[in-house]
Design a protein around this motif. Sequence first.
Motif, PDB file in Angstrom:
ATOM      1  N   GLY A  35       5.409   3.341   1.584  1.00  0.00           N
ATOM      2  CA  GLY A  35       4.843   2.019   1.317  1.00  0.00           C
ATOM      3  C   GLY A  35       4.161   1.455   2.540  1.00  0.00           C
ATOM      4  O   GLY A  35       3.035   0.979   2.477  1.00  0.00           O
ATOM      5  N   PHE A  36       4.844   1.555   3.677  1.00  0.00           N
ATOM      6  CA  PHE A  36       4.281   1.019   4.906  1.00  0.00           C
ATOM      7  C   PHE A  36       2.977   1.722   5.245  1.00  0.00           C
ATOM      8  O   PHE A  36       1.970   1.101   5.580  1.00  0.00           O
ATOM      9  N   ARG A  37       3.006   3.048   5.107  1.00  0.00           N
ATOM     10  CA  ARG A  37       1.807   3.826   5.418  1.00  0.00           C
ATOM     11  C   ARG A  37       0.651   3.402   4.507  1.00  0.00           C
ATOM     12  O   ARG A  37      -0.472   3.217   4.951  1.00  0.00           O
ATOM     13  N   GLU A  38       0.978   3.234   3.214  1.00  0.00           N
ATOM     14  CA  GLU A  38      -0.082   2.888   2.268  1.00  0.00           C
ATOM     15  C   GLU A  38      -0.643   1.495   2.551  1.00  0.00           C
ATOM     16  O   GLU A  38      -1.845   1.262   2.434  1.00  0.00           O
ATOM     17  N   ILE A  39       0.235   0.572   2.936  1.00  0.00           N
ATOM     18  CA  ILE A  39      -0.243  -0.792   3.202  1.00  0.00           C
ATOM     19  C   ILE A  39      -1.188  -0.800   4.400  1.00  0.00           C
ATOM     20  O   ILE A  39      -2.260  -1.380   4.357  1.00  0.00           O
ATOM     21  N   THR A  40      -0.778  -0.120   5.481  1.00  0.00           N
ATOM     22  CA  THR A  40      -1.668  -0.113   6.643  1.00  0.00           C
ATOM     23  C   THR A  40      -2.954   0.650   6.329  1.00  0.00           C
ATOM     24  O   THR A  40      -4.033   0.255   6.758  1.00  0.00           O
ATOM     25  N   ARG A  41      -2.827   1.714   5.548  1.00  0.00           N
ATOM     26  CA  ARG A  41      -4.039   2.452   5.209  1.00  0.00           C
ATOM     27  C   ARG A  41      -4.977   1.569   4.383  1.00  0.00           C
ATOM     28  O   ARG A  41      -6.191   1.593   4.579  1.00  0.00           O
ATOM     29  N   ALA A  42      -4.392   0.792   3.488  1.00  0.00           N
ATOM     30  CA  ALA A  42      -5.219  -0.103   2.679  1.00  0.00           C
ATOM     31  C   ALA A  42      -5.965  -1.086   3.577  1.00  0.00           C
ATOM     32  O   ALA A  42      -7.139  -1.380   3.344  1.00  0.00           O
ATOM     33  N   ALA A  43      -5.279  -1.590   4.618  1.00  0.00           N
ATOM     34  CA  ALA A  43      -5.947  -2.507   5.539  1.00  0.00           C
ATOM     35  C   ALA A  43      -7.113  -1.807   6.225  1.00  0.00           C
ATOM     36  O   ALA A  43      -8.201  -2.372   6.372  1.00  0.00           O
ATOM     37  N   GLY A  44      -6.888  -0.559   6.638  1.00  0.00           N
ATOM     38  CA  GLY A  44      -7.981   0.197   7.259  1.00  0.00           C
ATOM     39  C   GLY A  44      -9.118   0.430   6.283  1.00  0.00           C
ATOM     40  O   GLY A  44     -10.289   0.229   6.607  1.00  0.00           O
ATOM     41  N   LEU A  45      -8.742   0.806   5.066  1.00  0.00           N
ATOM     42  CA  LEU A  45      -9.762   1.077   4.047  1.00  0.00           C
ATOM     43  C   LEU A  45     -10.567  -0.175   3.717  1.00  0.00           C
ATOM     44  O   LEU A  45     -11.759  -0.091   3.420  1.00  0.00           O
ATOM     45  N   SER A  46      -9.896  -1.336   3.776  1.00  0.00           N
ATOM     46  CA  SER A  46     -10.599  -2.555   3.394  1.00  0.00           C
ATOM     47  C   SER A  46     -11.822  -2.762   4.275  1.00  0.00           C
ATOM     48  O   SER A  46     -12.840  -3.297   3.843  1.00  0.00           O
ATOM     49  N   LEU A  47     -11.723  -2.312   5.522  1.00  0.00           N
ATOM     50  CA  LEU A  47     -12.864  -2.421   6.420  1.00  0.00           C
ATOM     51  C   LEU A  47     -14.023  -1.553   5.928  1.00  0.00           C
ATOM     52  O   LEU A  47     -15.180  -1.975   5.950  1.00  0.00           O
ATOM     53  N   VAL A  48     -13.665  -0.344   5.486  1.00  0.00           N
ATOM     54  CA  VAL A  48     -14.699   0.558   4.980  1.00  0.00           C
ATOM     55  C   VAL A  48     -15.345  -0.044   3.737  1.00  0.00           C
ATOM     56  O   VAL A  48     -16.575  -0.100   3.608  1.00  0.00           O
ATOM     57  N   VAL A  49     -14.478  -0.529   2.827  1.00  0.00           N
ATOM     58  CA  VAL A  49     -14.977  -1.118   1.587  1.00  0.00           C
ATOM     59  C   VAL A  49     -15.892  -2.311   1.907  1.00  0.00           C
ATOM     60  O   VAL A  49     -16.942  -2.495   1.286  1.00  0.00           O
TER      61      VAL A  49
END
Lengths: 333, 281, 252
Positions: A35-49
């Motif tokens: 979960g933690f990994r996915e949340i931080t990854r989502a934050a990183g991805l949000s920049l790409v999006v």
Amino acid sequence: MAVVFGRAGGAGTATPTIPPLVGARRARRRFGDRGFREITRAAGLSLVVMVAGMAAVMVHAAWPSLRRFGWAFITTSNWDPVAEQFGALPFIFGTLVSSLLALLLAVPLGLGAAIYLSELAPRAVRPPVTFLIELLAAIPSVVYGLWGIFVLAPWLRTWVQPALGHTLGFLPLFQGPPYGVGMLAAGLILAIMIVPFITAVSREVLLAVPRTQREAALALGATGWETTRVAVLRYGRSGLIGAILLGLGRALGETMAVTMLIGNRPEISFSLFVPGYTMASVIANEFTEATSDLYLGALIEVGLLLLVLTLAVNGMARLLVWSVGRGPTVVRE
Amino acid sequence: MTTTRWRQRVSSLMAILTAAAAGSVILPLVLIFGFLLWQGAAAINVDFFTHLPKPVGEVGGGMANAIIGTLILLGLASLLGLPIGILGGVYLAESRDRRLPWIVRFLADVLNGVPSIVIGIFAYTLVVLPMRRFSAVAGGVALAVIMLPIVVRTTEEMVRLVPASLREAGLALGVPEWKVVLRVVLPTARAGIVTGAMVAVARVAGETAPLLFTAFGNRFWHQGLDQPIAALPLQIFAYAIAPYDDWHRQAWAGALVLIVLVLAVSLMARLVTRGRVGAVR
Amino acid sequence: MADGITVTKLNAWFGPSHVLHDIDLAVAPRAVTAIIGPSGCGKSTFIRCLNRMHEVVPGARVVGTVLQEGQDIYSPGVDPVEVRRRIGMVFQKPNPFPTMTVFDNVAAGLRLGGVRDRGVLNERVERALHAAALWEEVKDRLGKPGAGLSGGQQQRLCIARALAVEPEVLLMDEPCSALDPIATARIEELILELKRDLTIVIVTHNMQQAARVADATGFFLLGELVEFGPTSQLFTKPVDKRTEDYITGRFG
């Protein structure tokens, strides 16, 4: 020792049951890690999006203008919202000229100051001067603009422009009535704004040059300046070009101070005394007035052009700055 | 012998020239601060902090609504930008993914170089167009987007500075990785992350361009997050280009207040790290 | 008893480089086992394989079996977090958590593991600090930052931190290499004290230290276990020529 360390069952006795290493808590823990990994990854991805979304949304909004005018948008100079005719050439011209003028003034000063701070200045001088230059970088654009309108422009009008007109007036660059505001004022304020930035980044590039390079030159009997020229500047060359390009990137996109000082007249002229207009300024001035989709589209297309221009310049700059020494580092802006 | 002396002279000359360059870089700072203090201090008074702007033609009034507006906008931007930025930075520092971190890092740097007025257009198309209204939220989004890359990259650097030995100590205690990151790594990097956040806030506090067509400005008190909202930089801009002397005076006062705000946040950011440097190294 | 650790055919890699080759070794329960060898011989890697810390480094890989309490810690489905809870570790350089007090440092493993009860925490922290022979020195400054202690005290704090979660095995990776002789002596006393309840594996570059504290000693060279046996035998009558060269200082 009073208290003897031991397990809950009592010291020294064998643990009667051996709990398995595969426990029920494992599933929950897995969940936590995942979960933690996915949340931080989502934050990183949000920049790409976001960056992708920015490009997509802007192209979409600019579409009416893109389809209507095509290449003519950047090659014609008629900007007439009433007749819905849009050619952005004067803005492109104004942006490029004001930025290049700024570079012309800012590069020697910025590099000089950086060399002084990293190589030649007495040690005691370095921190306070560096600090002051950082302060300069923290002043908001609108404050530069305010100062420009009420101090710089009047000074140019009453002293500098008449003097330049008298002495160098035979050049097309310095012809025309002294308004104060205009290309010269815009270039000057931009230079003042980007010089601390160029200084700061160049200084970091110079500091990243290995000590051994300097020592090698000094050991050959080189003077302070020769060491700088031969060992330091040559080693950091691509980084310094990067620093200059980063400064250019800022100048291209700078809005408020320029809008307040360039005069805002869509005109292409060789004279620096004449008012001009930049891409960022036209967006700042006209965006809230744009009523039709085509007008808004044209302004957003100007924004897209500006985006592409700054991306190209910044992209090159980053690659050059990264190429010196330490690799990607945070460049404070 | 003479060549040596010549070379020494060149060296001294260059030292003087570069010192002059450094001096001329600082000169505008002195001039700008001088005028800000001189003009701003003369125009500033209690009304400035407590009153709404007066209608055109009337003398007096203040920028109280713009000061509050700026604070609200900064709050909104922090609320949106800081959590995503910090998590994104943790992702860059901790992730073992192969390609995505490189892309994110690159885009963060790209975004950092995008002119703020273009970010304004982005926030306009994203928030203002669908809502059909200028609003505080739109301004907050624009500022948050500007903060994001700064926060992401400083957080990444600060998390990377935390020694691997602390992470290992946590793991060796039989603590799951995510708890080690949350309870050991992040607290250790806290001072640096706070500094990065404050640098980002200081950076956007003076932004004007992205607010022009998002927050838009407002001559009245704050009326809700879905309404246009005043901001100090917007007010300074509007007053500076208007043809009234009293407004010009107020613009100087506003600029003085803005710069004090920006410098206060920047200085605090420095102090936070200075006090806690020992914690990280 | 089954409390010991049995290592069979253990191999480890860092990326492409193969750093441990077919290690077979049995660690006796409630005894001290020392691992010696020149730097770069794989002794640290070996000890980090015993509680699955090796795989924390990106690109690191392990193959083989490590039986603890009769269970292979590398069999699929085993949770490395649970393994590390049972097999604690102390590192070369003292690494107390800089943001935490003395008390919080020792309580860290328990708290992060979900223990909330203040009474339980107090009791376990005190017990761990006693066990690490640190209680008398820090009982009046439990609320002070752990990083404010001396180097030797910090290392004992880290030992207390590891002990607080009540592991069955304690791995020590050159625990004295950053300490002065007096602090080293205290840690060595402590090790002898702790082995009454715990299985201890200690990596050291100091042969005298191994001779003083260990019941059994293994000599590593270039990623291989050259010789393993009772400490007295290894230091007095080594079987392998390379071991003899090393312990008599005729090496490298």
